[in-house]
Design a protein around this motif. Structure first.
Motif, PDB file in Angstrom:
ATOM      1  N   VAL A   1       4.559  -3.776   5.875  1.00  0.00           N
ATOM      2  CA  VAL A   1       5.763  -4.383   5.306  1.00  0.00           C
ATOM      3  C   VAL A   1       5.469  -4.957   3.935  1.00  0.00           C
ATOM      4  CG1 VAL A   1       7.432  -6.247   5.549  1.00  0.00           C
ATOM      5  CG2 VAL A   1       6.835  -4.854   7.520  1.00  0.00           C
ATOM      6  N   CYS A   2       4.368  -5.657   3.816  1.00  0.00           N
ATOM      7  CA  CYS A   2       4.034  -6.276   2.530  1.00  0.00           C
ATOM      8  C   CYS A   2       3.858  -5.231   1.441  1.00  0.00           C
ATOM      9  CB  CYS A   2       2.766  -7.121   2.666  1.00  0.00           C
ATOM     10  SG  CYS A   2       3.015  -8.572   3.696  1.00  0.00           S
TER      11      CYS A   2
ATOM     12  N   LEU B   1      10.257  -3.799  -4.364  1.00  0.00           N
ATOM     13  CA  LEU B   1      10.608  -4.860  -5.295  1.00  0.00           C
ATOM     14  C   LEU B   1      10.163  -4.489  -6.710  1.00  0.00           C
ATOM     15  CD1 LEU B   1       9.814  -8.009  -3.147  1.00  0.00           C
ATOM     16  CD2 LEU B   1      12.076  -7.223  -3.874  1.00  0.00           C
TER      17      LEU B   1
ATOM     18  N   LEU C   1       7.344  -3.486   0.887  1.00  0.00           N
ATOM     19  CA  LEU C   1       8.273  -4.422   0.249  1.00  0.00           C
ATOM     20  C   LEU C   1       7.878  -4.652  -1.207  1.00  0.00           C
ATOM     21  CD1 LEU C   1      10.695  -6.276   0.515  1.00  0.00           C
ATOM     22  CD2 LEU C   1       9.169  -8.039   1.405  1.00  0.00           C
ATOM     23  N   TYR C   2       6.604  -4.821  -1.455  1.00  0.00           N
ATOM     24  CA  TYR C   2       6.120  -5.023  -2.818  1.00  0.00           C
ATOM     25  C   TYR C   2       6.470  -3.813  -3.696  1.00  0.00           C
ATOM     26  CZ  TYR C   2       3.100  -6.121  -6.733  1.00  0.00           C
ATOM     27  OH  TYR C   2       2.634  -6.392  -7.986  1.00  0.00           O
TER      28      TYR C   2
ATOM     29  N   GLN D   1      16.719  -0.505   2.355  1.00  0.00           N
ATOM     30  CA  GLN D   1      15.330  -0.290   2.771  1.00  0.00           C
ATOM     31  C   GLN D   1      14.606  -1.618   2.929  1.00  0.00           C
ATOM     32  OE1 GLN D   1      13.875   2.262  -0.356  1.00  0.00           O
ATOM     33  NE2 GLN D   1      14.184   4.119   0.858  1.00  0.00           N
ATOM     34  N   ILE D   2      14.832  -2.529   2.004  1.00  0.00           N
ATOM     35  CA  ILE D   2      14.190  -3.843   2.069  1.00  0.00           C
ATOM     36  C   ILE D   2      14.668  -4.589   3.309  1.00  0.00           C
ATOM     37  CG2 ILE D   2      14.077  -6.119   0.968  1.00  0.00           C
ATOM     38  CD1 ILE D   2      14.093  -4.567  -1.749  1.00  0.00           C
ATOM     39  N   ARG D   3      15.981  -4.591   3.548  1.00  0.00           N
ATOM     40  CA  ARG D   3      16.512  -5.260   4.743  1.00  0.00           C
ATOM     41  C   ARG D   3      15.915  -4.678   6.013  1.00  0.00           C
ATOM     42  NH1 ARG D   3      21.073  -5.284   1.710  1.00  0.00           N
ATOM     43  NH2 ARG D   3      21.945  -3.432   2.659  1.00  0.00           N
TER      44      ARG D   3
ATOM     45  N   LEU E   1      13.001  -3.172   6.379  1.00  0.00           N
ATOM     46  CA  LEU E   1      11.607  -3.598   6.496  1.00  0.00           C
ATOM     47  C   LEU E   1      11.506  -5.037   6.982  1.00  0.00           C
ATOM     48  CD1 LEU E   1      10.032  -2.045   3.303  1.00  0.00           C
ATOM     49  CD2 LEU E   1       9.490  -1.455   5.667  1.00  0.00           C
ATOM     50  N   LEU E   2      12.418  -5.871   6.515  1.00  0.00           N
ATOM     51  CA  LEU E   2      12.355  -7.278   6.892  1.00  0.00           C
ATOM     52  C   LEU E   2      12.841  -7.540   8.309  1.00  0.00           C
ATOM     53  CD1 LEU E   2      13.516  -8.916   3.558  1.00  0.00           C
ATOM     54  CD2 LEU E   2      11.193  -8.783   4.477  1.00  0.00           C
TER      55      LEU E   2
ATOM     56  N   PRO F   1       9.463  -5.949  11.046  1.00  0.00           N
ATOM     57  CA  PRO F   1       8.180  -6.019  10.345  1.00  0.00           C
ATOM     58  C   PRO F   1       7.008  -5.468  11.146  1.00  0.00           C
ATOM     59  CG  PRO F   1       8.801  -8.179  11.143  1.00  0.00           C
ATOM     60  CD  PRO F   1       9.939  -7.263  11.460  1.00  0.00           C
TER      61      PRO F   1
END
Length: 121
Positions: free
Chosen positions: A106-107, A114, A110-111, A93-95, A97-98, A101
């Motif tokens: 995204v921020c 994480l 991603l936050y 999921q993180i990949r 989003l990155l 973007p």
């Protein structure tokens, strides 16, 4: 690499170990349910890999069936696979989003991911 299929196979294998352990000491599902404080249907579902159970369940089964930690150890291996699969899914999921973007979203997303993974600023 953990996959849903590998985790499902591990759950089924763990359930078979429980069923074999129970049968080897001639304990019925009904009796095991009473001994560990779970329902008979839950015991049956765990034995075929349709239902997962927490660490406390496996500890209780170990004691009730005289397995001296063998069931708990087997559960630990299956649980580690399931945790790894969840970690891999979050990483994917993180990949994603990155790589695609969209500002702001995204921020926040991603936050959140994480933070769920144990990261703190």
């Amino acid at each position: 690499m953990a996959t849903p299929e590998v985790v499902a196979d591990s759950c089924r294998s763990l359930g078979r170990v429980l069923a074999e352990s129970r049968r080897s000491v001639r304990v019925t599902q009904d009796r095991l349910a009473v001994l560990v404080g779970w329902s008979r249907s839950s015991i049956a579902n765990v034995e075929v890999g349709r239902q997962t159970a927490p660490r406390a369940f496996w500890m209780a089964c170990d004691v009730a069936l005289g397995r001296e930690g063998a069931l708990l150890a087997a559960w630990g291996r299956t649980d580690a696979l399931a945790r790894r699969l969840r970690e891999q899914e979050k990483e994917a999921q993180i990949r994603q989003l990155l790589t695609a973007p969209s500002p702001g979203f995204v921020c926040r997303a991603l936050y959140r991911l994480l933070a769920e993974s144990g990261w703190s600023p």
